[in-house]
Motif scaffolding. Structure first.
Motif: not given
Length: 529
Positions: A350-353, A355-365, A420-427
């Motif tokens: 995400x761009x702003x602080x 909503x950073x707590x939503x990183x790693x969550x799915x859309x249902x969560x 953010x928390x990227x796809x593991x393919x990035x690494x």
């Protein structure tokens, strides 16, 4: 500087049997390969005993476009053994970028490549962008594809309408200008705005220009799901009518209901090649994809750019229409929520602080956290972040990965979104192929895998004097332990560097030196010859 790499297992990129030998680097090029006994004039010796000496890996689908202007060093890619990246992917990237569209384009780009207040955005053209890279220096080598969406924006803005003949002629003029600046081809992403608004004839005419330069069309096709067969037929029609070489981006099919199309997809590839068409594709070795969350919205919602999208997300009636279209579908539109599901789409950046707590969550969560239905909680997030949200979506099985991995058209890529928390393919994409699919589950030989990471990729992009260990070629070299190499990140903890890579040499200079990353910039900005 003369460096001798001795006693290693040489895998030269030509898909030939490995052999023991040594390699001498003089300056930025390879001087000699074979049995080298003389130490005359050698400044440094690297003992590669027990390790593989390979060409530096080439990532044909990279999203480092903005990050590389913020910092010339790219440790994430270097630690995978990558020495060359191809930027400008998916039809939306950094250049060309007329100043009058700067604000709206930065918002459109943010979900893929991020945004920055640190860089100079006033370069306007591909030539200007490449010069900005050269001014700051680069740690690896970088080639560029001119993006269809940027060209379309310069020619006709961001409106969601088909192009007129005059506008297509203007696009062709811009394409020629950018190819003359050194672009390796044209990219498009027909699920991304404004590329999604284009008709087939638009791409055919632009690709006629690209074909004059022996460039390629690198394409995220219009569908990777329900209508993938018709989508592939469109791509092949573009290749046939324009004469351009075709390179499919991140080749796959999404959704359990669409796995039945895998064999027909392969049949289309075979038939086109029999007809004389040159076709290649790249692939990352994971069963999940990653892109911007805004793609879950129907295409009309993006008409006019991100500012117009924000207005629609604020309008309750437009939200109702979006929900209806997602639930009922639109012919020819890849409906991510339908084929992946709310529970299999995860927010990665995400761009702003706020909503950073939503990183790693799915859309249902996220819907449960927000106390709203998953549609409106998703719409709220996109509105709050001005569309600058990244996502991961799960779509396929390992057996499908293996089937495409073994295809002769295939080369390896990362398609890495780095925020953010990227796809593991990035690494981990390249080490994963060598660790999982060469050593642990051997579906490729070592030389086949290296070929797909090096010479095959260089050939697809027409990158010269790289991708092979060959006397006179640039000294882009990766040295690794084949018994140790593996990716170590996963979807929970993706930002973990891989194991087993000890030296990565770019134009004769180590950027990974006995496992240590160095913040130096020996790379080059590559231009089509």
């Amino acid at each position: 500087m003369r460096t001798l790499i001795k006693n290693g297992l040489i895998v030269d990129g030509n898909n030939k049997a490995p052999y023991m030998g040594s390699l001498l680097i003089a300056g930025e090029r390879i001087e000699k390969i074979g049995n080298i006994d003389s130490m005359d004039g050698v400044d440094r010796v690297i003992d590669a005993q027990g390790m593989v000496i390979a060409p530096g890996f080439i990532d044909t689908h990279s999203h480092s476009d903005l990050k590389i202007l913020e910092s010339p060093y790219n440790e994430v890619k270097a630690r995978q053994g990558i020495t060359t990246e191809v930027l400008g992917q998916d039809g939306i990237s950094m250049a060309p970028l007329p100043l009058k569209y700067l604000s709206s384009w930065r918002k459109n780009l943010a979900g893929l490549d991020g945004t920055s207040e640190k860089i100079n955005w006033n370069y306007e053209t591909t030539e200007g962008y490449l010069k900005e890279m050269e001014k700051s220096g680069v740690g690896l080598n970088y080639g560029y594809l001119v993006p269809h969406g940027n060209i379309r924006m310069e020619a006709m803005g961001l409106e969601g309408v088909p192009a007129t003949d005059d506008q297509i002629r203007k696009m062709c003029e811009i394409t020629r200008r950018e190819m003359e600046a050194g672009a390796y081809g044209l990219s498009t992403g027909l699920i991304y705005i404004p590329c999604a608004y284009s008709e087939t004839k638009e791409l055919i005419e632009m690709c006629k220009v690209v074909a004059e330069y022996d460039g390629c069309l690198v394409i995220h096709q219009r569908s990777e799901a329900d209508t993938i067969i018709d989508s592939m037929k469109e791509v092949l029609e573009i290749g046939k009518k324009s004469g351009v070489r075709i390179h499919f981006s991140h080749f796959k099919v999404c959704g359990k209901n669409n796995w039945k199309y895998i064999e027909p997809m392969i049949e289309l590839l075979e038939k086109a090649k029999e007809g004389g068409m040159e076709i290649t594709f790249d692939q990352y070795p994971y069963g999940a994809g990653s892109t911007m969350l805004g793609v879950v919205l129907p295409p009309w919602a993006h008409d006019g750019g991100t500012d117009k999208l924000m207005e629609r997300l604020e309008n309750p009636e437009d939200r109702k229409r979006m929900i209806r279209d997602i639930e009922k579908g639109i012919p020819g539109w890849d409906n991510f929520i339908e084929f992946a599901g709310f529970d299999q789409i995860f927010v990665t950046s995400v761009k702003t602080d706020r909503n950073k707590d939503l990183i790693g969550k799915n859309l249902i969560e996220i819907s449960e956290i927000r106390g709203k239905d998953p549609y409106n909680s998703t719409f709220d997030l996109l509105l709050e972040e001005e569309n600058a949200v990244g996502m991961v979506d799960f779509y396929g099985l390992e057996e499908h990965i293996i089937k495409f991995l073994k295809r002769p058209e295939q080369n390896v890529c990362t398609d890495a979104l780095l925020g953010g928390k990227p796809h593991p393919r990035a690494y981990g994409s390249f080490p994963r192929v060598l660790g999982r699919y060469v050593r642990e589950n051997p579906v490729l030989t070592l030389q086949e895998a290296i070929y797909k990471m090096t010479k095959k990729a260089a050939s697809a992009m027409r990158i010269k004097e790289r991708g092979e260990l060959k006397e006179g070629y640039f000294a882009d070299i990766t040295i690794f332990n084949k018994e140790e190499i593996i990716d170590r990140g996963d979807y929970i903890n993706p930002t973990v560097f891989p194991a087993g890579i000890y030296y990565v040499i770019v134009n004769g200079v180590p950027v990974i030196d006995n496992g240590e990353f160095k913040e130096i910039a020996p790379g080059k900005v590559l231009r089509r010859d």
